[in-house]
Design a protein around this motif. Structure first.
Motif, short mmCIF file in Angstrom:
data_model
loop_
_atom_site.label_atom_id
_atom_site.label_comp_id
_atom_site.label_asym_id
_atom_site.label_seq_id
_atom_site.Cartn_x
_atom_site.Cartn_y
_atom_site.Cartn_z
N ASN A 255 4.88 0.67 -4.09
CA ASN A 255 4.07 1.89 -4.11
C ASN A 255 4.15 2.61 -5.45
OD1 ASN A 255 3.21 1.56 -1.45
ND2 ASN A 255 4.96 2.68 -0.60
N LYS A 256 5.37 2.76 -5.99
CA LYS A 256 5.53 3.43 -7.28
C LYS A 256 4.85 2.63 -8.39
CE LYS A 256 9.89 5.82 -6.30
NZ LYS A 256 11.33 5.93 -6.68
N ALA A 257 5.01 1.31 -8.35
CA ALA A 257 4.38 0.48 -9.38
C ALA A 257 2.87 0.58 -9.30
CB ALA A 257 4.83 -0.97 -9.20
N ALA A 258 2.32 0.63 -8.06
CA ALA A 258 0.87 0.75 -7.90
C ALA A 258 0.37 2.04 -8.53
CB ALA A 258 0.52 0.70 -6.41
N GLU A 259 1.14 3.14 -8.37
CA GLU A 259 0.75 4.41 -8.98
C GLU A 259 0.79 4.32 -10.51
OE1 GLU A 259 3.33 7.38 -7.46
OE2 GLU A 259 2.65 7.17 -5.37
N GLU A 260 1.84 3.71 -11.04
CA GLU A 260 1.98 3.60 -12.50
C GLU A 260 0.88 2.71 -13.09
OE1 GLU A 260 4.13 5.08 -14.53
OE2 GLU A 260 5.19 6.16 -12.95
N LEU A 261 0.52 1.66 -12.37
CA LEU A 261 -0.43 0.67 -12.89
C LEU A 261 -1.88 0.99 -12.52
CD1 LEU A 261 1.65 -2.49 -11.91
CD2 LEU A 261 1.22 -1.72 -14.25
N TYR A 262 -2.08 2.01 -11.67
CA TYR A 262 -3.42 2.37 -11.18
C TYR A 262 -4.08 1.17 -10.48
CZ TYR A 262 -2.69 6.33 -14.30
OH TYR A 262 -2.17 7.43 -14.92
N VAL A 263 -3.27 0.53 -9.65
CA VAL A 263 -3.74 -0.62 -8.88
C VAL A 263 -3.50 -0.33 -7.40
CG1 VAL A 263 -3.39 -3.09 -8.42
CG2 VAL A 263 -3.21 -2.23 -10.76
N ALA A 264 -4.42 -0.71 -6.55
CA ALA A 264 -4.24 -0.51 -5.12
C ALA A 264 -3.04 -1.30 -4.63
CB ALA A 264 -5.50 -0.93 -4.37
N GLN A 265 -2.26 -0.68 -3.75
CA GLN A 265 -1.04 -1.32 -3.27
C GLN A 265 -1.28 -2.69 -2.63
OE1 GLN A 265 0.08 -1.56 0.17
NE2 GLN A 265 2.03 -2.55 -0.46
N PRO A 266 -2.33 -2.86 -1.79
CA PRO A 266 -2.57 -4.19 -1.21
C PRO A 266 -2.86 -5.25 -2.27
CG PRO A 266 -3.73 -2.50 0.03
CD PRO A 266 -3.23 -1.84 -1.20
N ASN A 267 -3.61 -4.85 -3.31
CA ASN A 267 -3.93 -5.80 -4.38
C ASN A 267 -2.67 -6.20 -5.15
OD1 ASN A 267 -6.62 -5.61 -3.70
ND2 ASN A 267 -7.11 -4.11 -5.29
N LEU A 268 -1.77 -5.23 -5.33
CA LEU A 268 -0.52 -5.51 -6.04
C LEU A 268 0.36 -6.45 -5.21
CD1 LEU A 268 0.92 -4.82 -8.66
CD2 LEU A 268 1.92 -2.83 -7.54
N SER A 269 0.44 -6.20 -3.92
CA SER A 269 1.22 -7.08 -3.04
C SER A 269 0.66 -8.49 -3.06
CB SER A 269 1.19 -6.53 -1.61
OG SER A 269 1.84 -5.27 -1.53
N ARG A 270 -0.65 -8.59 -3.02
CA ARG A 270 -1.30 -9.91 -3.04
C ARG A 270 -1.00 -10.64 -4.35
NH1 ARG A 270 -6.21 -8.41 -3.06
NH2 ARG A 270 -6.15 -7.76 -0.88
N ALA A 271 -1.02 -9.91 -5.46
CA ALA A 271 -0.76 -10.52 -6.77
C ALA A 271 0.65 -11.09 -6.85
CB ALA A 271 -0.99 -9.49 -7.88
#
Length: 306
Positions: free
Chosen positions: A19-35
């Motif tokens: 969640n914190k990384a998603a905020e820092e990267l401006y990426v949706a959390q589901p997309n980050l998990s998928r990556a």
């Protein structure tokens, strides 16, 4: 392997949370998990353990992140070079024991690197941190110090970690005291002469596989009743100069330093322990021009001091 996914993994490792990384990267959390799942599938390893405490690196993940940081740093350097036309900065980094002959070599090394862009990192620390800096913090070189009796512990650990090691100096510690010290004029000094005095010592010795209590007992004479523990080198000279009752065990050091602080080196007849200073770096690392330049100055400093 997707470089963007590599960047995502490094950021998650830094903050410890999707969640914190998603905020820092401006990426949706589901997309980050998928990556991250795609990255792990490509690599065939598990980079993160998903726990109640967040995203925790596995052993394989720690190794991957270490390499990923290096790759991303190199990509940044290439982009700077070709997008801005700026020259790539030469970089030198080393972790060393708190030793004056080494700092003397580093000072002279800085005068010889020329006018080209460069970044130099010099950290005085204990052997544990020197090793970890190479394994985890992108330091290229280290010098570790240990008593000859602990040779097998260090060599086994260095081999296990994939580090090259080379002995650069072997020596016995000398006593350093003020010229006003009660033992400064003595021709022969034994351990018993030190008992009324106050010892200055670095407070973070390290030997792999041995508890700190065992190492401390091995390194310090328990009969000395007064002891000051330091974690840097500068204050030792102030203490030695201002308090004539202090002494310290040191590796050989430049005469100009003794003159600057009105100190002298003395030999102790009871001291027979041999110490080693050992240069370490990764087995897959090739020494740079700056590395070789520093090593040349180091050997010259050792020749003058020892």
């Amino acid at each position: 392997m997707n470089v963007l996914h590599m960047k995502y993994a490094v950021e998650i490792a830094r903050v410890g949370s999707i969640n914190k990384a998603a905020e820092e990267l401006y990426v949706a959390q589901p997309n980050l998990s998928r990556a991250i799942k795609e990255l792990e599938a490509d690599l065939g390893i598990t980079v993160f353990d998903r726990t109640s405490r967040g995203m925790v690196l596995t052993a394989e993940g720690e190794e991957f992140i270490r390499y990923a940081k290096k790759v991303l740093n190199q990509i940044d350097e290439i982009e700077k070079l070709y997008k801005t036309g700026a020259p790539i900065k030469r970089r030198f980094s080393i972790s060393v024991p708190r030793a004056s002959y080494i700092s003397d070599a580093f000072a002279r090394f800085t005068t010889k690197i020329g006018s080209d862009s460069a970044e130099l990192f010099y950290m005085e620390t204990n052997s544990s941190n020197a090793i970890n800096n190479i394994l985890s913090s992108d330091y290229k070189l280290g010098i570790i110090r240990y008593a000859e009796g602990f040779d097998k512990y260090f060599k086994e650990m260095l081999e296990e970690k994939g580090l090259t090691y080379e002995v650069i100096a072997e020596f016995q510690y000398a006593l350093i005291v003020s010229n006003a010290s009660p033992i400064a004029s003595k021709e022969t000094i034994s351990f018993s002469d030190l008992l009324p005095l106050m010892e200055i010592s670095h407070g973070d010795p390290y030997v792999p596989s041995l508890p700190m209590s065992v190492v401390m007992k091995e390194e310090h004479n328990e009969d000395v009743k007064r002891r000051v523990f330091l974690f840097e080198r500068g204050s030792q000279f102030d203490l030695l100069t201002e308090n004539p009752e202090t002494f310290m065990w040191v590796s050989p050091l430049p005469k100009k330093l003794l003159q600057r602080y009105d100190l002298c080196l003395k030999h102790c007849i009871d001291n027979t322990k041999i110490y080693k200073d050992v240069l370490i770096y990764r087995k897959d690392y090739s020494l740079s021009d700056l590395d070789n330049m520093f090593i040349t100055e180091l050997i010259e400093s050792k020749r003058k001091c020892f």
